[in-house]
Scaffold this motif. Structure first.
Motif, PDB file in Angstrom:
ATOM      1  N   SER A 104      72.061  29.741  60.140  1.00  0.00           N
ATOM      2  CA  SER A 104      73.511  29.891  60.084  1.00  0.00           C
ATOM      3  C   SER A 104      74.054  29.011  58.978  1.00  0.00           C
ATOM      4  O   SER A 104      73.311  28.246  58.351  1.00  0.00           O
ATOM      5  CB  SER A 104      74.151  29.494  61.428  1.00  0.00           C
ATOM      6  N   GLY A 105      75.339  29.097  58.780  1.00  0.00           N
ATOM      7  CA  GLY A 105      75.975  28.315  57.738  1.00  0.00           C
ATOM      8  C   GLY A 105      76.068  26.831  58.031  1.00  0.00           C
ATOM      9  O   GLY A 105      76.458  26.061  57.146  1.00  0.00           O
ATOM     10  N   THR A 106      75.713  26.418  59.250  1.00  0.00           N
ATOM     11  CA  THR A 106      75.693  24.991  59.580  1.00  0.00           C
ATOM     12  C   THR A 106      74.314  24.527  60.040  1.00  0.00           C
ATOM     13  O   THR A 106      74.153  23.381  60.451  1.00  0.00           O
ATOM     14  CB  THR A 106      76.727  24.669  60.677  1.00  0.00           C
ATOM     15  N   LEU A 137      83.606  20.272  56.847  1.00  0.00           N
ATOM     16  CA  LEU A 137      82.889  21.546  56.802  1.00  0.00           C
ATOM     17  C   LEU A 137      82.118  21.696  55.494  1.00  0.00           C
ATOM     18  O   LEU A 137      81.005  22.219  55.468  1.00  0.00           O
ATOM     19  CB  LEU A 137      83.874  22.699  56.980  1.00  0.00           C
ATOM     20  N   ALA A 151      75.568  32.410  55.221  1.00  0.00           N
ATOM     21  CA  ALA A 151      76.400  31.307  54.751  1.00  0.00           C
ATOM     22  C   ALA A 151      77.787  31.373  55.373  1.00  0.00           C
ATOM     23  O   ALA A 151      78.343  32.456  55.606  1.00  0.00           O
ATOM     24  CB  ALA A 151      76.503  31.335  53.229  1.00  0.00           C
ATOM     25  N   ALA A 152      78.366  30.222  55.648  1.00  0.00           N
ATOM     26  CA  ALA A 152      79.693  30.148  56.248  1.00  0.00           C
ATOM     27  C   ALA A 152      80.766  30.535  55.244  1.00  0.00           C
ATOM     28  O   ALA A 152      80.622  30.337  54.030  1.00  0.00           O
ATOM     29  CB  ALA A 152      79.954  28.732  56.764  1.00  0.00           C
ATOM     30  N   SER A 194      68.499  19.579  52.840  1.00  0.00           N
ATOM     31  CA  SER A 194      68.293  20.334  54.066  1.00  0.00           C
ATOM     32  C   SER A 194      66.932  20.024  54.662  1.00  0.00           C
ATOM     33  O   SER A 194      66.227  19.125  54.209  1.00  0.00           O
ATOM     34  CB  SER A 194      68.462  21.835  53.803  1.00  0.00           C
ATOM     35  N   ARG A 197      70.746  23.281  59.211  1.00  0.00           N
ATOM     36  CA  ARG A 197      70.058  22.663  58.077  1.00  0.00           C
ATOM     37  C   ARG A 197      68.599  23.084  57.983  1.00  0.00           C
ATOM     38  O   ARG A 197      67.969  22.893  56.944  1.00  0.00           O
ATOM     39  CB  ARG A 197      70.121  21.134  58.189  1.00  0.00           C
ATOM     40  N   ARG A 250      79.065  19.670  56.134  1.00  0.00           N
ATOM     41  CA  ARG A 250      78.220  20.242  57.183  1.00  0.00           C
ATOM     42  C   ARG A 250      77.470  21.466  56.701  1.00  0.00           C
ATOM     43  O   ARG A 250      76.326  21.713  57.106  1.00  0.00           O
ATOM     44  CB  ARG A 250      79.086  20.592  58.393  1.00  0.00           C
ATOM     45  N   THR A 251      78.084  22.237  55.832  1.00  0.00           N
ATOM     46  CA  THR A 251      77.461  23.457  55.319  1.00  0.00           C
ATOM     47  C   THR A 251      76.719  23.236  54.014  1.00  0.00           C
ATOM     48  O   THR A 251      76.230  24.195  53.425  1.00  0.00           O
ATOM     49  CB  THR A 251      78.540  24.527  55.077  1.00  0.00           C
ATOM     50  N   PHE A 261      78.598  24.957  51.518  1.00  0.00           N
ATOM     51  CA  PHE A 261      78.573  26.357  51.921  1.00  0.00           C
ATOM     52  C   PHE A 261      77.328  27.066  51.382  1.00  0.00           C
ATOM     53  O   PHE A 261      77.337  28.277  51.160  1.00  0.00           O
ATOM     54  CB  PHE A 261      79.865  27.069  51.502  1.00  0.00           C
TER      55      PHE A 261
END
Length: 738
Positions: free
Chosen positions: A51-53, A20, A456-457, A105, A55, A23-24, A27
């Protein structure tokens, strides 16, 4: 390595923290960034992913009604719509540009605006797009590609952009596309920053519009003298190696010249003593005065601030600068204030101080890091507490309004604060130690009027850094213990987790900066992060203590862990160290030179022989290999006496390196491995196929952390039994609720 399996009866399963985290992008995805504010204070432009995931970043505007109505966010450019759903394709130049800026990203990761902040220009898949920021209308301009670094003229009528090594200009209506500066051969480029400018100087641009929008300053880079290196991909032996120009210490740099171009093609060279001052470090062009240049000598001990005569291209010296160690390059300076006074930051009287027209406006209680905005009545700066401050404020950085009346803090509370300002509107971005993420608050005349939304997640664990100082030098430190640790359970194995060198602070008063360290702590370590001498933002003397001798960075890691063991449950019989880049060099230095203190090391992407690192960085600290061979030998991991030490001095070492790294090339790791093998020193090597100096790939980033934990536990042994909490605070398996 076999990962722990989640029980089949678990109600929900999510990715591991390492997965995670990758992936984030630590974050950071989903958080707004890259703010621009319109002069009328009615629009704030920024980029943000969905979203937080996610890119892929889109371009957004936050409207601030002048009548005090409700602020409204609107998306003005969406990559998937502009590309009709096609995947983004990056040119080699754009990939290199993103590598230099550590940008992992996708989508609209950068943009530029006109003076009124009514038009934005950006590149997607090497194509040129503009967006009307009032209307929200985005369109493609049909121009030759691949396009790189497009920038509108201040009046919004033109867009200049790079393509194929040339600088071109097109009307914002799509008409009149013209090659303005054309390379004469394959060794030349116009309008692009050379490698060391973007990698080391903090200058990622190669052209600048005049305030009147009638001409441009354009950098001409000739790299024919730069040595060629070859970056191969051993996993694909059928592919030719990538041929790159790399200016290693003591070898030729690219030649950089500067020209004034009129939109009619008229060209005038800007003249200065390039033989004495070959580095073009900064360019500033505003309506407040003539174009300003900051040029440096190759040894970086002297420099000049120059004003350019736009008619003749001649330059006049505004200020001479000199320092017996080196002149530090800082963001935002030199520049003109709106009334035409020179704004600069300099190392004077033991402090890094802000001055306007030679008058110091700050003292040793502040260590000024950057100029954020030069206004008519004040200068907005980023600064940390200087050594003369009453409160050390470990790890904090704040935003101040500085004027002849003194310095007034704009940011409040412990944290890591930054800002963008235009007129009465400021976007204040604050990250704090006890809450994840960062908050972007919009202030008008000092009063909050909006908060820019973040997607952000939420991290699945909470970082719990304790900020303190260690030893007689008061070394800034953060200590992280497992959340499950109870007093009386005895000392824990120690993991030193530094960067420890120039330009890389790790002790920062922000939550997310310590998430990986906290995850390591949850595996059973007491994690120590120490910013010793050589790290930035305390005092000039602190930063410049590494001149000709990087070993002081190791001394301070030893001092920190020994001093902290008197206050924290640290087992000094089991101390490991991990690091990446300079931190990897520091970890290797620790394993070889101080095996009495360090019992295992993860050496990530290390510089092992400074003759193989670039000119601007390396020569600043060590001189040249030709003039100072003994200095280079003393800093090298390959000539260290520890390589041939006795058997009892052997410490486990894991070397990790990306095979596609064009910044710290994999030759560093391979030469260290060869030297260890020749000395009979056991070690492990983990090559990362297709990985550059960044490790953005999810599986690579996840397993890299898991393999490090496995190596460290095997090497140190004797880890305590514990039952981690359910929110991902334990081992490398899955976490519920992510």
């Amino acid at each position: 390595m076999t990962k722990p399996q989640q029980s089949s009866s678990a109600p929900s399963v999510g990715p591991s923290f390492p997965r995670l985290h990758a992936r984030t992008q630590r974050f950071g995805l989903g958080a707004p960034r890259g703010f621009s504010i319109s002069p009328d204070g009615e629009r704030i432009v920024f980029v943000r992913s969905g979203s937080g995931t996610d890119r892929t970043h889109a371009l957004w505007v936050l409207d601030l009604p002048a009548d005090g109505g409700t602020p409204v966010e609107r998306r003005v450019a969406e990559p998937s719509a502009l590309l009709s759903g096609a995947e983004e394709e990056l040119s080699a130049e754009e990939r290199a540009r993103r590598e230099r800026s550590r940008e992992g990203s996708a989508g609209i990761v950068g943009y530029a605006v006109d003076a009124a902040v009514e038009l934005a220009a950006f590149a997607l898949s090497g194509r040129l797009f503009t967006a009307g920021l009032r209307t929200g209308t985005a369109r493609e301009l049909p121009v030759p590609g691949p396009v790189i670094d497009p920038r509108p003229s201040p009046d919004g009528r033109w867009v200049a952009y790079g393509s194929g090594g040339a600088l071109r200009v097109v009307g914002t209506d799509g008409s009149g596309d013209t090659e303005l500066a054309v390379p004469e051969d394959a060794h030349l480029t116009y309008g692009l920053a050379e490698f060391i400018a973007s990698e080391e100087m903090g200058r990622d641009r190669g052209f600048w519009w005049s305030p009147a929008s009638d001409r441009l300053l354009v950098a001409r880079v000739d790299d024919r003298a730069v040595r060629r290196w070859y970056i191969a991909d051993p996993a694909h032996p059928d592919r030719e190696p990538q041929r790159v120009g790399y200016p290693a210490a003591g070898t030729p740099d690219a030649e950089v010249r500067l020209f004034l171009y009129g939109l009619d093609g008229a060209r005038t060279e800007v003249v200065w003593d390039r033989e004495r001052f070959p580095y073009l470090a900064r360019v500033h062009w505003s309506a407040a005065g003539a174009p300003l240049l900051l040029v440096q000598a190759r040894d970086q001990r002297s420099g000049r601030v120059l004003a350019v005569d736009e008619a003749s291209g001649t330059t006049a010296t505004v200020r001479e600068e000199a320092d017996p160690a080196w002149l530090e390059l800082l963001p935002g300076v030199p520049c003109w204030s709106p009334d035409g006074r020179l704004v600069r930051i300099g190392d004077e009287s033991g402090a890094r101080a802000l001055s306007v027209d030679g008058e110091p406006l700050t003292d040793a209680s502040l260590h000024v890091r950057a100029v954020l905005d030069a206004g008519g009545d004040d200068v907005l700066v980023s600064a940390s507490a200087g050594e003369a401050a009453a409160d050390p404020e470990t790890g904090e950085t704040h935003v101040y309004r500085v004027s002849a009346r003194g310095a007034e803090r704009v940011s409040r509370g412990p944290g890591w604060h930054g800002a963008v300002r235009s007129g009465a509107v400021t976007v204040l971005v604050s990250a704090v130690p006890d809450a994840p993420g960062a908050v972007a608050r919009v202030l008008r005349d000092g009063e909050q009027v909006a908060v820019v939304g973040s997607h952000a997640a939420e991290p699945p664990l909470r970082a719990r850094p304790v900020f303190t100082e260690a030893g007689g030098r008061r070394i800034p430190c953060a200590v992280l213990l497992p959340s499950w640790y109870e007093e009386g359970r005895g000392p824990l194995p120690v993991l030193m987790d530094p960067y420890g060198g120039p330009h890389g602070p790790r002790v920062v008063a922000a939550h997310n900066a310590h998430l990986t360290s906290q995850w390591f702590a949850e595996q059973g370590f007491a994690v120590v992060v120490a910013d010793g001498r050589g790290t930035p933002w305390r005092s000039p003397a602190w930063e410049k203590a590494v001149l000709r001798d990087f070993s002081v960075t190791l001394e301070d890691q030893v001092t920190a862990v020994r001093a902290l063991a008197e206050r924290f449950p640290l087992d000094l019989g089991r101390v490991a160290i991990r690091g990446w880049s300079f931190g990897g060099y520091l970890a290797g230095l620790a394993a070889l030179r101080r095996p009495d203190v360090f019992h295992a090391a993860v050496v990530g992407a290390p510089v092992t022989d400074w003759r193989l690192y670039d000119t601007h960085y390396t020569e600043r600290y060590l001189g040249t290999p030709q003039a100072d061979p003994e200095v280079y030998a003393a800093q090298s991991l390959l000539t260290d006496d520890g390589l041939s030490g006795a058997a009892e001095r052997v410490r486990p070492v894991m070397i990790v390196h990306g095979l596609a790294d064009d910044n710290v090339v994999v030759a560093h790791a391979l030469r260290l491995s060869s030297a260890l093998l020749a000395a009979g020193r056991p070690h492990e090597v983990l090559p990362l196929s297709g990985v550059t100096h960044m490790t953005p790939q999810e599986q690579v980033a996840e397993n890299l952390l898991l393999l490090q934990v496995d190596f460290l536990k095997r090497s140190l042994g004797g880890f305590p039994d514990h039952q981690p909490g359910g929110r991902g605070e334990g081992g490398g398996g899955t976490v519920a609720g992510a």
